[in-house]
Design a protein around this motif. Structure first.
Motif, PDB file in Angstrom:
ATOM      1  N   LYS A 140       0.963  -1.024   0.109  1.00 53.67           N
ATOM      2  CA  LYS A 140      -0.093  -0.367  -0.041  1.00 53.67           C
ATOM      3  C   LYS A 140       0.977   1.267   0.078  1.00 53.67           C
ATOM      4  O   LYS A 140       0.518   2.244  -0.733  1.00 53.67           O
ATOM      5  CB  LYS A 140      -1.044   0.176   1.236  1.00 53.67           C
ATOM      6  CG  LYS A 140      -2.290  -1.141   1.212  1.00 53.67           C
ATOM      7  CD  LYS A 140      -3.025  -0.986   2.258  1.00 53.67           C
ATOM      8  CE  LYS A 140      -2.515  -1.239   3.940  1.00 53.67           C
ATOM      9  NZ  LYS A 140      -3.794  -1.215   4.650  1.00 53.67           N
ATOM     10  N   ASP A 141       1.979   1.352   0.857  1.00 49.29           N
ATOM     11  CA  ASP A 141       2.888   2.391   0.838  1.00 49.29           C
ATOM     12  C   ASP A 141       3.508   2.806  -0.425  1.00 49.29           C
ATOM     13  O   ASP A 141       3.612   3.895  -1.120  1.00 49.29           O
ATOM     14  CB  ASP A 141       3.929   2.236   1.930  1.00 49.29           C
ATOM     15  CG  ASP A 141       4.593   3.521   2.341  1.00 49.29           C
ATOM     16  OD1 ASP A 141       4.176   4.502   2.315  1.00 49.29           O
ATOM     17  OD2 ASP A 141       5.810   3.437   2.111  1.00 49.29           O
ATOM     18  N   SER A 142       3.953   1.569  -0.956  1.00 48.68           N
ATOM     19  CA  SER A 142       4.590   1.791  -2.408  1.00 48.68           C
ATOM     20  C   SER A 142       3.766   2.142  -3.462  1.00 48.68           C
ATOM     21  O   SER A 142       4.039   3.129  -4.148  1.00 48.68           O
ATOM     22  CB  SER A 142       5.188   0.258  -2.718  1.00 48.68           C
ATOM     23  OG  SER A 142       6.341  -0.107  -2.016  1.00 48.68           O
ATOM     24  N   TYR A 143       2.586   1.806  -3.413  1.00 50.39           N
ATOM     25  CA  TYR A 143       1.538   1.996  -4.300  1.00 50.39           C
ATOM     26  C   TYR A 143       1.206   3.673  -4.123  1.00 50.39           C
ATOM     27  O   TYR A 143       1.246   4.504  -5.234  1.00 50.39           O
ATOM     28  CB  TYR A 143       0.249   1.431  -4.267  1.00 50.39           C
ATOM     29  CG  TYR A 143      -0.874   1.698  -5.134  1.00 50.39           C
ATOM     30  CD1 TYR A 143      -0.977   1.225  -6.721  1.00 50.39           C
ATOM     31  CD2 TYR A 143      -1.951   2.679  -4.816  1.00 50.39           C
ATOM     32  CE1 TYR A 143      -2.035   1.659  -7.521  1.00 50.39           C
ATOM     33  CE2 TYR A 143      -2.900   3.049  -5.813  1.00 50.39           C
ATOM     34  CZ  TYR A 143      -3.001   2.324  -7.028  1.00 50.39           C
ATOM     35  OH  TYR A 143      -3.991   2.787  -8.000  1.00 50.39           O
ATOM     36  N   ASN A 144       0.970   4.218  -3.110  1.00 48.49           N
ATOM     37  CA  ASN A 144       0.773   5.708  -3.038  1.00 48.49           C
ATOM     38  C   ASN A 144       1.871   6.296  -3.266  1.00 48.49           C
ATOM     39  O   ASN A 144       1.661   7.466  -3.839  1.00 48.49           O
ATOM     40  CB  ASN A 144       0.148   5.811  -1.356  1.00 48.49           C
ATOM     41  CG  ASN A 144      -0.967   5.133  -0.779  1.00 48.49           C
ATOM     42  OD1 ASN A 144      -1.853   4.905  -1.668  1.00 48.49           O
ATOM     43  ND2 ASN A 144      -1.077   4.796   0.420  1.00 48.49           N
ATOM     44  N   ASN A 145       3.176   5.920  -3.003  1.00 45.47           N
ATOM     45  CA  ASN A 145       4.357   6.542  -3.374  1.00 45.47           C
ATOM     46  C   ASN A 145       4.440   6.756  -4.942  1.00 45.47           C
ATOM     47  O   ASN A 145       4.661   7.656  -5.436  1.00 45.47           O
ATOM     48  CB  ASN A 145       5.465   5.986  -2.742  1.00 45.47           C
ATOM     49  CG  ASN A 145       5.571   6.309  -1.382  1.00 45.47           C
ATOM     50  OD1 ASN A 145       5.145   7.159  -0.697  1.00 45.47           O
ATOM     51  ND2 ASN A 145       6.492   5.384  -0.747  1.00 45.47           N
TER      52      ASN A 145
END
Length: 444
Positions: A373-378
Motif C-alpha cells: 500500500k505504501d509503495s502504491y501511494n508513493n
C-alpha cells in the motif's frame, strides 16, 4: 410454392438466431471472471481430482475397518485322483489301487476379543478419513491461491502490454513528425535517430510483454486443465479490492488462521491418528479369543453310494474356541510399538512445524500488505510528478528549447514509473487477497 418459401425463410432465420445465441454463449464462457476460473479449476484441476480420489480411498479403508467386525464365511470343495498306497478318507484304511476322493467344507469364524485392536482401528480410520478431507480442502485452497496468482499475473501482463503499446504509439507519433522534419533538414539528425532508436526499443518491450502475456495465459489454462489451444480471456478485477481496511492484527490473524485453515486441522488430525495407531499396536500384547464353527464331509470313489448320499453319511459339525496368547514372536510387537511411538512424535513435530510456518506467513502477509500500500501511494505521486515533467519536456522539445536526450529521459522516467505503478497495483491486490484468505474473508 409461396408457403414453401415462407417456411424456408422462417427456418433459416431461426437457425441464424440459434447460431448467434450459441456464439454469444461461447464468447461469454471464453471470458472468465476470477470466480469462474476458481470454480473451473476446482472441478478440472488434476491435483484437485487426485485429492478427491484419496478421500474415496480413505472411505474404503474406514468401511473395511468397520467390516472387520463381521464373521468370516468360507466354503471349499476339493476332488482328487490317487494311485498307489493311500488312505481312504471315508474308512481311514490304506488301499493300493487307483481311486477318486473328494472333500467339502463350510467354515465360519468370529473374533470375540483382540485387545480392542479392531475397535481402535475403526477409530483410527475414521480420524484418517477426517484428516484426508481436511487435506483435500487444503489442496483446494492451494488451487485457489495458484489460480488467483496466475489470474493477477495475466492481468498485470495484459495491462503492461497495453501501456507499452501506448508508449510505442506516442513514440511513433513523435518519430513520424521527426521523419518529416528530417527529410526537410529541419531537425538535428541526432534527435531523429534517438527517436528512431527509442521506437525500436518500445517495440522490443511490446514483444517481450507479448511473450510474458502468452506465458501467463498458458499457465492459467494449465491450472484450469483446459484442452490445448484454448484461448483464455479474463475480466478485470473490481476496484473495491483496492480498499483500505483497518490493518489486521498479527495475533488475531494468526489465531483465526490456525483454527480454521485446513492444513493445520489436517496436521492435528494426523497427530491424533498416530496416537490411536499406537494403541492399535499395543493391543497385540493382549491375548485374542476366536470362535469358529463349520460343516465338513468327504467322498470316496471306493464306496458304492452316490456322491450326495456319502455327503450326508460323512457329514460332520464342529464348534471351536481358540485362545491365542502372544509369548515371543521375535519382538515384532515391541518393535511395532516403538515405531508407532516415533510416528506420534513425528506427527506432533509436523503439526508444530505447520503452526510455526503459518505464524511466519501471517506476519509476512501483514508486513507485505502494508509495504505494498505504501509503495502504491508513493508511485501514484511519482507517476503524477514524472507525467508533469514529461509534458513540460514535450513542450520544450517541440519548441526546440531542448534536444532529444532530456526529452527521452523524461519520457522513460514516466513510462518506467507507470509500469511500476501497474505492478504495484496488482501486488497490492494479491497481498489483500492473501490477508482475506488467512482471515476467512475470501469470497471465492
Amino acid at each position: 410454392m409461396k408457403r414453401y418459401h415462407l417456411y424456408s425463410f422462417t427456418l433459416i432465420s431461426c437457425l441464424c438466431l440459434v447460431f448467434s445465441a450459441a456464439r454469444s454463449q461461447v464468447a461469454d464462457v471464453d471470458t472468465l471472471s476470477l470466480e469462474q476460473c476458481i470454480a473451473l479449476a476446482l472441478q478440472q484441476n488434476i491435483n484437485a481430482q487426485q485429492s478427491r480420489l484419496l478421500i474415496e480411498q480413505a472411505e474404503i479403508d474406514r468401511r473395511q475397518a468397520w467390516q472387520n467386525q463381521l464373521p468370516s464365511l468360507n466354503a471349499t470343495l476339493g476332488h482328487s485322483l490317487s494311485q498307489g498306497r493311500r488312505i481312504d478318507p471315508t474308512t481311514n484304511q490304506y488301499i493300493e489301487r487307483r481311486f477318486t476322493a473328494g472333500n467339502q467344507n463350510i467354515s465360519s469364524s468370529l473374533t470375540l476379543f483382540d485387545g480392542l485392536g479392531t475397535l481402535r482401528n475403526i477409530r483410527q480410520q475414521a480420524i484418517a478419513l477426517q484428516a484426508t478431507e481436511m487435506e483435500n480442502n487444503n489442496v483446494q485452497d492451494q488451487v485457489k491461491l495458484d489460480v488467483m496468482l496466475a489470474y493477477v499475473q495475466l492481468l498485470t501482463a495484459q495491462d503492461m502490454l497495453k501501456q507499452a503499446e501506448l508508449n510505442a504509439a506516442v513514440t511513433e507519433q513523435k518519430l513520424n513528425q521527426a521523419t518529416i522534419q528530417h527529410e526537410k533538414g529541419a531537425i538535428n539528425p541526432g534527435d531523429y535517430y534517438d527517436l528512431k532508436g527509442q521506437y525500436m526499443a518500445d517495440q522490443t518491450a511490446v514483444n517481450d510483454l507479448l511473450i510474458s502475456c502468452n506465458n501467463s495465459r498458458v499457465a492459467l489454462a494449465n491450472l484450469l486443465n483446459l484442452p490445448p489451444g484454448s484461448a483464455v480471456e479474463i475480466r478485470p478485477l473490481g476496484e473495491e479490492l483496492l480498499a483500505d481496511p483497518q490493518p489486521a492484527d498479527n495475533v488475531q490473524l494468526y489465531d483465526y488462521a490456525v483454527n480454521t485453515l485446513p492444513a493445520i486441522r489436517a496436521a492435528a488430525l494426523r497427530a491424533k491418528e498416530a496416537s490411536v495407531a499406537l494403541k492399535v499396536a499395543r493391543s497385540v500384547y493382549f491375548p485374542s479369543l476366536k470362535v469358529g464353527a463349520g460343516f465338513e464331509s468327504n467322498y470316496s470313489g471306493n464306496e458304492n453310494l452316490s456322491y450326495g448320499r456319502q455327503m450326508q453319511n460323512n457329514l460332520g459339525r464342529y464348534l471351536q474356541f481358540t485362545l491365542s496368547i502372544p509369548l515371543l514372536n521375535g519382538l515384532t510387537t515391541r518393535n511395532n510399538v516403538a515405531r508407532a511411538k516415533l510416528a506420534v512424535s513425528n506427527a506432533e513435530y509436523l503439526e508444530e512445524n505447520q503452526r510455526n510456518a503459518l505464524r511466519q506467513q501471517t506476519d509476512r502477509a501483514i508486513f507485505d500488505l502494508a509495504l505494498a500500500k505504501d509503495s502504491y501511494n508513493n508511485l501514484v505521486e511519482e507517476s503524477a510528478s514524472f507525467s508533469a515533467s514529461y509534458r513540460i519536456a514535450e513542450i520544450r522539445f517541440e519548441a526546440g528549447d531542448i534536444d532529444s536526450v532530456p526529452f527521452l529521459i523524461a519520457k522513460n522516467k514516466m513510462d518506467t514509473t507507470n509500469a511500476r505503478l501497474l505492478i504495484s497495483k496488482y501486488e497490492w491486490i494479491m497481498r489483500q487477497l492473501m490477508i482475506d484468505y488467512y482471515s476467512g474473508n475470501l469470497q471465492f
